[in-house]
Design a protein around this motif. Sequence first.
Motif, PDB file in Angstrom:
ATOM      1  N   PHE A 625       0.654  -1.212  -0.091  1.00 15.84           N
ATOM      2  CA  PHE A 625       0.128  -0.054  -0.086  1.00 15.84           C
ATOM      3  C   PHE A 625       0.922   1.358   0.093  1.00 15.84           C
ATOM      4  CE2 PHE A 625      -4.709  -0.235   0.123  1.00 15.84           C
ATOM      5  CZ  PHE A 625      -4.708  -1.552   0.104  1.00 15.84           C
ATOM      6  N   VAL A 626       2.080   1.036   0.614  1.00 11.91           N
ATOM      7  CA  VAL A 626       3.027   2.336   0.283  1.00 11.91           C
ATOM      8  C   VAL A 626       3.495   2.394  -1.184  1.00 11.91           C
ATOM      9  CG1 VAL A 626       5.295   3.108   0.958  1.00 11.91           C
ATOM     10  CG2 VAL A 626       4.058   1.855   2.464  1.00 11.91           C
ATOM     11  N   ARG A 627       3.275   1.473  -2.111  1.00 12.80           N
ATOM     12  CA  ARG A 627       3.412   1.677  -3.607  1.00 12.80           C
ATOM     13  C   ARG A 627       2.164   2.126  -4.226  1.00 12.80           C
ATOM     14  NH1 ARG A 627       5.517  -3.643  -3.333  1.00 12.80           N
ATOM     15  NH2 ARG A 627       3.763  -4.500  -4.288  1.00 12.80           N
ATOM     16  N   VAL A 628       1.042   1.647  -3.652  1.00  8.36           N
ATOM     17  CA  VAL A 628      -0.181   2.173  -3.977  1.00  8.36           C
ATOM     18  C   VAL A 628      -0.311   4.050  -3.779  1.00  8.36           C
ATOM     19  CG1 VAL A 628      -2.528   2.365  -3.854  1.00  8.36           C
ATOM     20  CG2 VAL A 628      -1.514   0.085  -3.721  1.00  8.36           C
ATOM     21  N   LEU A 629       0.103   4.131  -2.449  1.00  6.24           N
ATOM     22  CA  LEU A 629       0.219   5.519  -2.213  1.00  6.24           C
ATOM     23  C   LEU A 629       1.093   6.404  -3.016  1.00  6.24           C
ATOM     24  CD1 LEU A 629      -0.228   8.096  -0.152  1.00  6.24           C
ATOM     25  CD2 LEU A 629       1.459   7.208   1.165  1.00  6.24           C
ATOM     26  N   LEU A 630       2.341   5.885  -3.413  1.00  7.05           N
ATOM     27  CA  LEU A 630       3.246   6.716  -4.214  1.00  7.05           C
ATOM     28  C   LEU A 630       2.811   6.677  -5.784  1.00  7.05           C
ATOM     29  CD1 LEU A 630       6.536   4.977  -2.965  1.00  7.05           C
ATOM     30  CD2 LEU A 630       5.965   7.284  -2.962  1.00  7.05           C
ATOM     31  N   GLY A 631       1.961   5.579  -6.040  1.00 12.53           N
ATOM     32  CA  GLY A 631       1.292   5.725  -7.461  1.00 12.53           C
ATOM     33  C   GLY A 631       0.098   6.657  -7.485  1.00 12.53           C
ATOM     34  N   TYR A 632      -0.578   6.805  -6.460  1.00  8.68           N
ATOM     35  CA  TYR A 632      -1.345   7.951  -6.307  1.00  8.68           C
ATOM     36  C   TYR A 632      -1.038   9.355  -6.392  1.00  8.68           C
ATOM     37  CZ  TYR A 632      -5.142   4.536  -4.917  1.00  8.68           C
ATOM     38  OH  TYR A 632      -5.827   3.687  -4.934  1.00  8.68           O
ATOM     39  N   LEU A 633       0.361   9.519  -5.886  1.00 10.12           N
ATOM     40  CA  LEU A 633       1.071  10.767  -5.766  1.00 10.12           C
ATOM     41  C   LEU A 633       1.585  11.016  -7.132  1.00 10.12           C
ATOM     42  CD1 LEU A 633       3.222  10.773  -2.506  1.00 10.12           C
ATOM     43  CD2 LEU A 633       1.282  12.304  -3.095  1.00 10.12           C
ATOM     44  N   ALA A 634       1.925  10.031  -7.908  1.00 15.58           N
ATOM     45  CA  ALA A 634       2.591  10.343  -9.212  1.00 15.58           C
ATOM     46  C   ALA A 634       1.220  10.583 -10.116  1.00 15.58           C
ATOM     47  CB  ALA A 634       3.162   9.108  -9.908  1.00 15.58           C
ATOM     48  N   SER A 635       0.195   9.917 -10.075  1.00 11.44           N
ATOM     49  CA  SER A 635      -0.953  10.358 -10.753  1.00 11.44           C
ATOM     50  C   SER A 635      -1.633  11.856 -10.336  1.00 11.44           C
ATOM     51  CB  SER A 635      -2.080   9.561 -10.507  1.00 11.44           C
ATOM     52  OG  SER A 635      -1.681   8.004 -11.170  1.00 11.44           O
ATOM     53  N   LYS A 636      -1.564  11.996  -9.184  1.00 13.44           N
ATOM     54  CA  LYS A 636      -1.721  13.340  -9.129  1.00 13.44           C
ATOM     55  C   LYS A 636      -0.947  14.593  -9.301  1.00 13.44           C
ATOM     56  CE  LYS A 636      -3.867  16.679  -6.284  1.00 13.44           C
ATOM     57  NZ  LYS A 636      -5.409  17.014  -6.537  1.00 13.44           N
ATOM     58  N   ILE A 637       0.386  14.191  -9.232  1.00 10.72           N
ATOM     59  CA  ILE A 637       1.336  15.241  -9.898  1.00 10.72           C
ATOM     60  C   ILE A 637       1.173  15.334 -11.658  1.00 10.72           C
ATOM     61  CG2 ILE A 637       3.868  15.733 -10.292  1.00 10.72           C
ATOM     62  CD1 ILE A 637       4.090  14.136  -7.312  1.00 10.72           C
ATOM     63  N   SER A 638       1.161  14.029 -12.039  1.00 12.97           N
ATOM     64  CA  SER A 638       0.862  14.179 -13.492  1.00 12.97           C
ATOM     65  C   SER A 638      -0.401  15.059 -13.814  1.00 12.97           C
ATOM     66  CB  SER A 638       0.593  12.796 -13.899  1.00 12.97           C
ATOM     67  OG  SER A 638       2.046  12.021 -13.865  1.00 12.97           O
ATOM     68  N   LEU A 639      -1.460  14.812 -13.072  1.00 13.25           N
ATOM     69  CA  LEU A 639      -2.741  15.551 -13.363  1.00 13.25           C
ATOM     70  C   LEU A 639      -2.535  17.064 -13.245  1.00 13.25           C
ATOM     71  CD1 LEU A 639      -5.944  15.187 -13.973  1.00 13.25           C
ATOM     72  CD2 LEU A 639      -6.277  15.196 -11.620  1.00 13.25           C
ATOM     73  N   GLN A 640      -1.630  17.640 -12.045  1.00 10.46           N
ATOM     74  CA  GLN A 640      -1.842  18.777 -12.054  1.00 10.46           C
ATOM     75  C   GLN A 640      -0.806  19.476 -12.860  1.00 10.46           C
ATOM     76  OE1 GLN A 640      -3.627  20.339 -10.035  1.00 10.46           O
ATOM     77  NE2 GLN A 640      -2.971  20.243  -7.669  1.00 10.46           N
ATOM     78  N   PHE A 641       0.138  18.893 -13.532  1.00  7.82           N
ATOM     79  CA  PHE A 641       1.010  19.085 -14.516  1.00  7.82           C
ATOM     80  C   PHE A 641       0.282  19.366 -15.832  1.00  7.82           C
ATOM     81  CE2 PHE A 641       4.310  18.851 -17.734  1.00  7.82           C
ATOM     82  CZ  PHE A 641       4.941  19.854 -17.601  1.00  7.82           C
ATOM     83  N   ASN A 642      -0.598  18.478 -16.206  1.00  7.96           N
ATOM     84  CA  ASN A 642      -1.408  18.343 -17.325  1.00  7.96           C
ATOM     85  C   ASN A 642      -2.345  19.619 -17.275  1.00  7.96           C
ATOM     86  OD1 ASN A 642      -0.169  16.339 -18.378  1.00  7.96           O
ATOM     87  ND2 ASN A 642      -1.488  14.621 -17.528  1.00  7.96           N
ATOM     88  N   ARG A 643      -2.809  19.817 -16.129  1.00  5.94           N
ATOM     89  CA  ARG A 643      -3.614  21.082 -15.788  1.00  5.94           C
ATOM     90  C   ARG A 643      -2.918  22.322 -16.213  1.00  5.94           C
ATOM     91  NH1 ARG A 643      -5.645  23.033 -10.000  1.00  5.94           N
ATOM     92  NH2 ARG A 643      -6.637  25.112 -10.680  1.00  5.94           N
ATOM     93  N   PHE A 644      -1.763  22.488 -15.724  1.00  4.83           N
ATOM     94  CA  PHE A 644      -0.915  23.650 -16.217  1.00  4.83           C
ATOM     95  C   PHE A 644      -0.545  23.731 -17.678  1.00  4.83           C
ATOM     96  CE2 PHE A 644       3.567  24.567 -17.586  1.00  4.83           C
ATOM     97  CZ  PHE A 644       3.518  25.885 -17.216  1.00  4.83           C
ATOM     98  N   VAL A 645      -0.381  22.408 -18.454  1.00  6.90           N
ATOM     99  CA  VAL A 645      -0.009  22.478 -19.816  1.00  6.90           C
ATOM    100  C   VAL A 645      -1.375  22.877 -20.468  1.00  6.90           C
ATOM    101  CG1 VAL A 645       0.549  20.964 -21.757  1.00  6.90           C
ATOM    102  CG2 VAL A 645       1.883  20.631 -19.759  1.00  6.90           C
TER     103      VAL A 645
END
Length: 898
Positions: A625-645
Amino acid sequence: MAKSSADDEELRRACRAAIEGSKQKIMISIRVAKRRGIWGKSGKLASYMAKPRVLALCLKSEGHKTQAFLRVLKYSSGGVIEPAKLYKLKHLSRVEVITNEPSGCTFTMGFDNLSSQSVAPPQWTMRNIDDRNRILFCILNVCKEAFGRLPKVVGIDVVEMALWAKENKPSVITQKNQQAGHGPVSTRVAESDLKVTLEKDLISTAEEDDMEALLGSYVMGIGEAEAFSARLKRELLALEAANVHAMLESEPLVEEVLQGLEAATHCVDDMDEWLGTFNVKLRHIREDIESIETRNNKLEMHSVNNKALIQELDKLLERLCVPSEYATCLTGGKFDETRMTQNIEACEWLTGALRGLKVPNLDSTYGNMRAVKEKRAELEKLKATFVRRASGFLKKYFANLVDSMMSDKNYFSQRGQLKQPDHADLRYKCRIYAHLLQHLKSLDKNCLLPLRKAYCSSLNLLLRREAREFANELRASTKVSISPTTWLEGSPGGNQIGNSTDTSALSDAYIKMLTIFIPLLVDESSFLAHFMCFEVPALVPPGVGANGNKRGSNDDLGIMNMDSNDSKADLQSLNESLQDLLDGIHEDFYAVVDWAYKIDPLRCISMHLITERYLSGQQADAAGFVRVLLGYLASKISLQFNRFVDEACHQIERNEHNVRQMGILPYIPRFATLAIRMEQYAQGQSRDLVDQAYTKLVSIMFVTLEKVAQTDPKTYDIFLLENYAAFLNSLYDVANFVPTLAKFYQQASGAYEQACMRHINMLIHSQFERLFQFARKIEDLMFTVSPEETSPPSIRQMNDLADCVLENFQIQFQLGLSKMEFRKMLKSSLSGVDKSIAAMHKKLQKSLTSQELLPSLWEMCKKAFMDKYVGITQLAARIYPTESIPSVSEMRNLLASL
């Protein structure tokens, strides 16, 4: 005597023609009749369906090795001889002359390599005895010479064959010599060798000498065979009579031997009677001994069984006895740290006692005893009581332990002070009851589920508060200026402000958050897997920390895995418990990500890179579940960056509505600044995230540029080439090491060249329109093709066509293309060519807003003009050879002087 078919030269030539190309030499060929033998009820062979065939004996020499074949040839429907079968003589094992055949001219040949030995071999019938002997002699001699052995011969006397060979020797020699005169040299040698060995193959020289000596002892010739046979029979009878007489003379000796044998027989009979008497006595003694041994064995068996029964009853009573100190501990003892040793001992005894009352530890016969059943029920009751008491204590213990930590504010981060969570004391206090949990699992696995939920629920409250307080203080203590979010809008001076803003503290804060809490969560997951008795591999072995450092004794549970049969089920239960343990903690990480995004959206690149590094380092099952948490973080960061783009793309698309836009669009140079900063944050990694942003941004930039340029067709090419040039100049350094930008750099370069050429051609035609229109009329007339010509002409055909048109139609006499018109055109177009070229330069200069592009564009303009002028001079030399026109060198010098 009729002529033999072996001497038929026509037959031999036909056979040679049939086997032509096989490199085989025919020694003899002879006609035969083939019959298929069948086995009747009498066991004898009978003939059936005689067919004409030709037997040919052939030799084939390969170096020092000679191969021999027996070929069977048949007659086709047209009477032509053709091959039918081929036998290798090295496999010939038997030659049998059919004895029940009256003529004696029929024989069979057996080969040891035939696939089916159950089918009767074919019978070969010759015309006469001479033909039969002739072919058989040849076959036997070849076998002797080529293979050093003879096949088994049945049904013919060897002596008779030898006599026949002597009688027919002259004829055979003559016959072969005649054939040798017509055949090849190799065939003559082979056949002469065959004649020499005919006799010695069947009867050797020594045997022949012995036979002659034997016959010489009697005054007889070969014709007195019957008298010789009768004399041999008489001598045989005389020898048999002498043998019988010698046997009769030895009769007294035989009588004496018989008497001795009879006396020995009487002695043997007496000995047999004595042995029978002794055998009866010994049998009686043996029976007495067996009876005594049986009674003795039964007594010993009773004694051994009684001792064993007493021992088993003692052991059973020992199992059924419950020690009072264990009973007291299990039913009413306390769970203080000082009493845990007694509790563990009681658990171990109870576990062993329950195991001892189960099959196969206890004999199945004892299991049906009432005392055993009652004692088992008593132990089950003790187990249920102890499990209930221990589970209730541990639930309260976990809740109280966490509540005491939650009530201490100094344990958490405070204003002006970031505090790293320390669970060493918590784990130490939990470790006291680790062995108790192991024994509770062995007693009742079902009791662990509520204990795990209670532990995860209590610890989740602690972890959530630690993460929330830490994240709040982390954001409050990090001072960073807000970076402009409108990267691709505004004045160019804003780029300098964006570049000067240092937001590295955001990445440092995010790294600190992950560095503190990811190892903590991994260690808590691993501790949960050990502490709550999950049979799965932990993240790190006991005694080693998450950073590879040695752990303290507080983290080392010292527990051995007691059962590993249910690993898969435990892994699923572990995932459920980890979800309860880490539920909701991702919200505090999201808060840090959102905070960093609001200050500097480009920091999403570095945060995504940091998250990927941490994600690749978590591989153990306990860290699922630590990997799941990190996966959520990576998706969140990608979503925010795509929002900026997306916001940046929207900023670019706003330029489409500004129809009066002139010069270089603001997002062109600002994109290079944005790309440089993105590459600084990416550090050569996270390429997928950055490359996708590049692709989306540049595609929108180019589309928007085309749309803005189309609003004013007059300045379409100037607007495009200036903006593409600005894009190429600002992105040159970055495109050299970024493949994605290099691709768009090539695309912009091609669009820039096309826009330049369109604008230059427009300028040239605007100043020299009449000159180039006149040349275009001539070209159209020169390359007019008749309707029947459908394929495009080659260069040579085009030249021929131009000459033809020149001769037939006389272009210079056409309306509007005469020499007079040509001179007027030259005068109007080239009389002030220097002024026209200067006007073209001035117009080019006036149309550009970026004067740094003028030198390169002017060079391109001069080159394009000279290319067109060269074509005009060539055309004039062909059509108007007598007219004068400024040369190419003069025009080139004129352009160079301006």
